[in-house]
Design an enzyme around this catalytic site. Structure first.
Site, PDB file in Angstrom:
ATOM      1  N   GLY A 147       7.028   4.527   8.196  1.00 14.78           N
ATOM      2  CA  GLY A 147       6.285   5.779   8.317  1.00 14.78           C
ATOM      3  C   GLY A 147       6.559   6.428   9.650  1.00 14.78           C
ATOM      4  N   LYS A 152       0.831  -1.209   0.000  1.00 17.41           N
ATOM      5  CA  LYS A 152       0.000   0.000   0.000  1.00 17.41           C
ATOM      6  C   LYS A 152       0.863   1.255   0.000  1.00 17.41           C
ATOM      7  CE  LYS A 152      -1.760   2.699   3.046  1.00 17.41           C
ATOM      8  NZ  LYS A 152      -1.542   3.949   2.303  1.00 17.41           N
ATOM      9  N   GLU A 193      10.930  15.150  15.359  1.00 16.53           N
ATOM     10  CA  GLU A 193      11.291  15.079  13.946  1.00 16.53           C
ATOM     11  C   GLU A 193      10.545  16.185  13.198  1.00 16.53           C
ATOM     12  OE1 GLU A 193       9.683  11.779  11.575  1.00 16.53           O
ATOM     13  OE2 GLU A 193      11.736  11.372  10.935  1.00 16.53           O
ATOM     14  N   CYS A 196      14.187  10.146   6.723  1.00 19.11           N
ATOM     15  CA  CYS A 196      14.223   9.662   8.105  1.00 19.11           C
ATOM     16  C   CYS A 196      15.640   9.657   8.659  1.00 19.11           C
ATOM     17  CB  CYS A 196      13.655   8.258   8.162  1.00 19.11           C
ATOM     18  SG  CYS A 196      14.531   7.126   7.055  1.00 19.11           S
ATOM     19  N   GLU A 202       9.745   0.643  10.514  1.00 19.42           N
ATOM     20  CA  GLU A 202      10.827   1.598  10.195  1.00 19.42           C
ATOM     21  C   GLU A 202      10.237   2.982  10.417  1.00 19.42           C
ATOM     22  OE1 GLU A 202      13.956   1.215   9.198  1.00 19.42           O
ATOM     23  OE2 GLU A 202      13.998  -0.945   8.918  1.00 19.42           O
TER      24      GLU A 202
HETATM   25  P1  NAD Z   1       2.693   8.185   7.943  1.00 23.16           P
HETATM   26  O1  NAD Z   1       2.917   7.382   9.163  1.00 23.16           O
HETATM   27  O2  NAD Z   1       1.702   9.278   7.984  1.00 23.16           O
HETATM   28  O3  NAD Z   1       2.215   7.232   6.743  1.00 23.16           O
HETATM   29  C1  NAD Z   1       3.002   6.158   6.260  1.00 23.16           C
HETATM   30  C2  NAD Z   1       2.120   5.166   5.521  1.00 23.16           C
HETATM   31  O4  NAD Z   1       1.254   4.546   6.461  1.00 23.16           O
HETATM   32  C3  NAD Z   1       1.196   5.786   4.474  1.00 23.16           C
HETATM   33  O5  NAD Z   1       1.026   4.858   3.426  1.00 23.16           O
HETATM   34  C4  NAD Z   1      -0.114   5.975   5.238  1.00 23.16           C
HETATM   35  O6  NAD Z   1      -1.246   6.005   4.374  1.00 23.16           O
HETATM   36  C5  NAD Z   1      -0.113   4.750   6.134  1.00 23.16           C
HETATM   37  N1  NAD Z   1      -0.784   4.892   7.426  1.00 23.16           N
HETATM   38  C6  NAD Z   1      -0.811   5.975   8.235  1.00 23.16           C
HETATM   39  N2  NAD Z   1      -1.491   5.698   9.366  1.00 23.16           N
HETATM   40  C7  NAD Z   1      -1.873   4.402   9.265  1.00 23.16           C
HETATM   41  C8  NAD Z   1      -2.602   3.534  10.131  1.00 23.16           C
HETATM   42  N3  NAD Z   1      -3.071   3.937  11.301  1.00 23.16           N
HETATM   43  N4  NAD Z   1      -2.787   2.257   9.724  1.00 23.16           N
HETATM   44  C9  NAD Z   1      -2.312   1.820   8.546  1.00 23.16           C
HETATM   45  N5  NAD Z   1      -1.650   2.598   7.678  1.00 23.16           N
HETATM   46  C10 NAD Z   1      -1.419   3.884   8.038  1.00 23.16           C
HETATM   47  O7  NAD Z   1       4.137   8.682   7.495  1.00 23.16           O
HETATM   48  P2  NAD Z   1       4.511   9.656   6.291  1.00 23.16           P
HETATM   49  O8  NAD Z   1       4.190  11.050   6.704  1.00 23.16           O
HETATM   50  O9  NAD Z   1       3.952   9.110   5.021  1.00 23.16           O
HETATM   51  O10 NAD Z   1       6.103   9.449   6.208  1.00 23.16           O
HETATM   52  C11 NAD Z   1       7.040  10.176   6.927  1.00 23.16           C
HETATM   53  C12 NAD Z   1       7.534   9.388   8.116  1.00 23.16           C
HETATM   54  O11 NAD Z   1       8.118   8.161   7.693  1.00 23.16           O
HETATM   55  C13 NAD Z   1       8.613  10.123   8.896  1.00 23.16           C
HETATM   56  O12 NAD Z   1       8.365   9.999  10.268  1.00 23.16           O
HETATM   57  C14 NAD Z   1       9.878   9.369   8.523  1.00 23.16           C
HETATM   58  O13 NAD Z   1      10.910   9.449   9.468  1.00 23.16           O
HETATM   59  C15 NAD Z   1       9.366   7.977   8.372  1.00 23.16           C
HETATM   60  N6  NAD Z   1      10.298   7.192   7.555  1.00 23.16           N
HETATM   61  C16 NAD Z   1      11.064   6.230   8.157  1.00 23.16           C
HETATM   62  C17 NAD Z   1      11.991   5.499   7.409  1.00 23.16           C
HETATM   63  C18 NAD Z   1      12.863   4.454   8.045  1.00 23.16           C
HETATM   64  O14 NAD Z   1      13.449   3.656   7.306  1.00 23.16           O
HETATM   65  N7  NAD Z   1      13.004   4.397   9.350  1.00 23.16           N
HETATM   66  C19 NAD Z   1      12.117   5.753   6.044  1.00 23.16           C
HETATM   67  C20 NAD Z   1      11.333   6.754   5.469  1.00 23.16           C
HETATM   68  C21 NAD Z   1      10.407   7.450   6.230  1.00 23.16           C
END
Ligand code: NAD
Length: 484
Positions: free
Chosen positions: A234, A182, A389, A290, A256
Site C-alpha cells: 500500500g 485483508k 507519487e 506502483c 511493498e
Molecule cells: P493504502 O495504504 O491506503 O491502503 C492499503 C491497504 O492497507 C488497504 O487494505 C487499507 O485498508 C489498509 N490500511 C491503510 N492504512 C492502514 C493502517 N494504518 N493499518 C492497517 N491497514 C491499513 O494504499 P492504497 O491507496 O490502497 O494503494 C495504493 C498504494 O499502494 C500506492 O502508494 C501504491 O504505490 C502502493 N502499491 C505498492 C505496490 C508494490 O508492490 N510496491 C503494489 C501496488 C500498490
C-alpha cells in the site's frame, strides 16, 4: 462480458478459516463503479468480532493443525489445486477488477489469465527452496531449517488485489504459514473469487481467511500479538506507520510501498521506439500502478522532441468505458483518487511545469471519475510532481545534461521501486542499472516480469515478493547443532 457476468457465490458472507460464514453484523461494503459513481454491489464487511475469529482460527490451525507439519511437497499439491480453481475464474476476476477500479477489461483479462501461474510457480519451489540444509559445525554438523514464520496478516491495496494478494498468499502457504488476508474496502470482489478458489482447493480448516474490511480492522490485525508477521502492500504513509507498530512488538514485517520510477532515455534510441513503451508503462491500470514509469529523463537536446511526441501519443489515448475493449484509459478508482490527481495537476502548473496535454476532466463525461491523460514538460526534479507519487495517468518529462546527471536525477527520490534505461546498448543498461538505487531496472521499460523479485529500495519498502526469494519473508531460520 458485463457486470451481470460476475457471479459471486457468497457476497453476503465472509470466508473465515476456509468456510463461508455469516458476518457478526449486517454492515456491508458498497462497491462503487468508478465509470458512473453508482453502487453496483454490496458485500459483507468484516468487523471486530469477525477478525478476532479469523485470527483465532489461523492461530489454532498453525499451533495445532496439520498444515505447518505437512512437507512443502504436500503443501504444493494444494497450491496446484488452488491454481486450477483460479484458472476457472479468471474472466470473472478480470471483470471484478473492471467493476471495482475501472481498469480497462482488455489488459485486465490478460493480467487475470496469468494469475494461476503464481501458485503453480510457487509449488515448484517446494523442490528448489532450501527448507532444510546441512552445514558443517565444530565437532559435528548443523541442520539449518527454514520454518514457517507463523500466522500472517496480508494487507492488500485496491489497485490490483488478486495479483498482490496471491504473491503474498502463495509463498506464505508453501512455507506452512496460516493467513488472514485483508483486502481493501474499495476492491474486495476479486479476492472473494480467490476465496472461492481457496475453498475449492480444500485447504485445511483455519489456514485461509479472506476478510474485506476498512483500515481500522487492518490496524487491529497489525497490533494483535497473535499475528506473527505482517505483509503489507500500500502507500508509504500507511507502511511507515505499520512498520513502526510491528517493530514495537518485534512482529516480522515486509512492506511493498509507493514509487516514483524514472525512465532514462539515452540518445542512441530513436524516439519512435521509445514512445509506445513509455505510454504503456506510465498508464498501467489508468496510471494507478506502483511500478509505473512516471518520470521520463531525456537529454536536453532531445527533450522538446520527446515531450511533443509523448504529448501527441497521450492525447490519442482513448478514454472511456472500461468495458469497451478499445478503451486505453478508464476512470480513476475513486473520487478521492481523482481529487488527488487534480490537486497534483494544479500544483504542477503553479510550480512552473509546462502542460503539454490533458490537465482536466474530459468534457464528454458528466459522471464517473475520469481524468484526461496528462503530460507535463519542462519539469525539474525539485517540483512536487517529480517527487511525489500521483497515481494517475500523469507523466513528467525532465531534461538531463549527461548520463551522470540522469543517474543523479533518477536517484533524487525518497522512493526506489522500479526503473528503466531506454537504449539499444545492453552494456549501457548494465552499467547504469548498477548505479540506480531501485529494486528493478528494465531495458526499454519491459512490463512486469512474473517470477522475478519485485520490491523497493528506500521508502518503496522492505523485502522482495514475486519469486522464490519471497519465501525468505515467510520463514524463520533455525539452526540445530548435533555432535558427531
Ligand atoms: P493504502 O495504504 O491506503 O491502503 C492499503 C491497504 O492497507 C488497504 O487494505 C487499507 O485498508 C489498509 N490500511 C491503510 N492504512 C492502514 C493502517 N494504518 N493499518 C492497517 N491497514 C491499513 O494504499 P492504497 O491507496 O490502497 O494503494 C495504493 C498504494 O499502494 C500506492 O502508494 C501504491 O504505490 C502502493 N502499491 C505498492 C505496490 C508494490 O508492490 N510496491 C503494489 C501496488 C500498490
Amino acid at each position: 462480458m458485463n457486470m451481470g457476468d460476475l457471479r459471486l457465490q457468497h457476497p453476503d458472507k465472509l470466508f473465515l478459516g476456509g468456510q463461508w460464514v455469516e458476518p457478526s453484523t449486517d454492515r456491508t461494503l458498497s462497491i462503487v463503479h468508478p465509470a458512473n459513481g453508482e453502487t453496483v454491489l454490496k458485500v459483507a464487511d468484516a468487523r471486530e468480532d469477525d477478525i478476532d475469529r479469523a485470527i483465532l482460527s489461523a492461530r489454532k490451525a498453525f499451533d495445532e493443525g496439520p498444515w505447518p507439519r505437512l512437507t512443502p511437497a504436500e503443501r504444493a499439491e494444494y497450491l496446484l489445486r488452488f491454481a486450477d480453481a483460479i484458472d476457472v475464474r479468471y474472466k470473472a476476476i478480470a471483470l471484478a477488477q473492471t467493476i471495482q477500479i475501472g481498469a480497462p477489461l482488455g489488459p485486465g483479462m490478460h493480467i487475470a489469465a496469468g494469475l494461476a501461474a503464481e501458485p503453480r510457480r510457487t509449488a515448484s519451489f517446494a523442490a528448489t527452496f532450501p527448507f532444510r540444509e546441512v552445514r558443517p559445525a565444530i565437532g559435528g554438523s548443523a541442520t539449518i531449517w527454514r520454518e514457517a514464520v507463523g500466522v500472517v496478516a496480508a494487507i492488500v491495496p485496491w489497485n490490483l488485489p488478486s495479483h498482490l494478494g496471491l504473491i503474498k498468499m502463495c509463498p506464505a502457504l508453501l512455507a506452512g504459514c496460516t493467513l488472514v488476508v485483508k483486502p481493501s474496502p474499495e476492491a474486495p470482489l476479486d479476492m472473494l473469487l480467490i476465496a472461492e478458489a481457496a475453498s475449492e482447493a480444500g485447504f485445511p480448516k483455519g489456514v485461509i481467511s479472506i476478510m474485506p474490511a476498512d483500515r481500522d480492522i487492518g490496524d487491529r490485525l497489525v497490533r494483535d500479538p497473535r499475528i506473527d508477521k505482517v505483509s503489507f502492500t500500500g502507500s508509504t504513509a500507511a507502511g511507515r506507520h505499520i512498520g513502526a507498530v510491528c517493530m514495537d512488538r518485534m512482529a516480522r514485517v515486509s512492506l511493498e510501498l509507493g514509487g516514483k520510477s524514472a525512465a532514462i532515455v539515452l540518445d542512441d534510441i530513436p524516439i519512435e521506439k521509445v514512445v509506445p513503451s513509455l505510454v504503456s508503462m506510465s498508464t498501467i491500470l489508468n496510471g494507478q500502478a506502483c511500478m509505473g514509469l512516471t518520470r521520463v529523463l531525456v537529454s536536453k537536446k532531445r527533450r522538446a522532441e520527446l515531450t511533443e511526441a509523448l504529448g501527441a501519443a497521450y492525447a490519442r489515448l482513448k478514454v472511456g468505458d472500461p468495458f469497451d475493449l478499445s478503451t486505453r484509459i478508464g476512470p480513476l478508482a475513486t473520487e478521492r483518487q481523482r481529487d488527488r490527481v487534480e490537486y497534483y495537476m494544479g500544483l504542477g502548473i503553479r510550480q512552473g511545469a509546462r502542460l503539454v496535454t490533458g490537465g482536466q476532466r474530459p468534457i464528454e463525461f458528466n459522471r464517473g471519475y475520469f481524468i484526461q491523460p496528462t503530460v507535463f514538460g519542462d519539469v525539474t526534479s525539485d517540483m512536487t510532481i517529480a517527487r511525489e507519487e500521483i497515481f494517475g495517468p500523469v507523466l513528467s518529462v525532465i531534461g538531463y545534461d549527461d548520463v551522470d546527471d540522469a543517474i543523479r536525477i533518477a536517484n533524487d527520490s525518497v522512493y526506489g521501486l522500479n526503473g528503466a534505461v531506454y537504449t539499444e546498448d545492453a552494456d549501457q543498461v548494465s552499467a547504469i542499472a548498477r548505479r540506480l538505487r531501485t529494486g528493478t531496472v528494465a531495458q526499454n521499460g519491459m512490463g512486469p516480469q512474473p517470477g522475478l523479485p519485485f520490491g523497493g529500495f528506500r521508502q518503496s519498502g522492505i523485502g522482495r515478493e514475486g519469486s522464490i526469494d519471497a519465501l525468505h519473508l515467510f520463514t524463520e531460520i533455525k539452526a540445530v547443532y548435533a555432535i558427531d
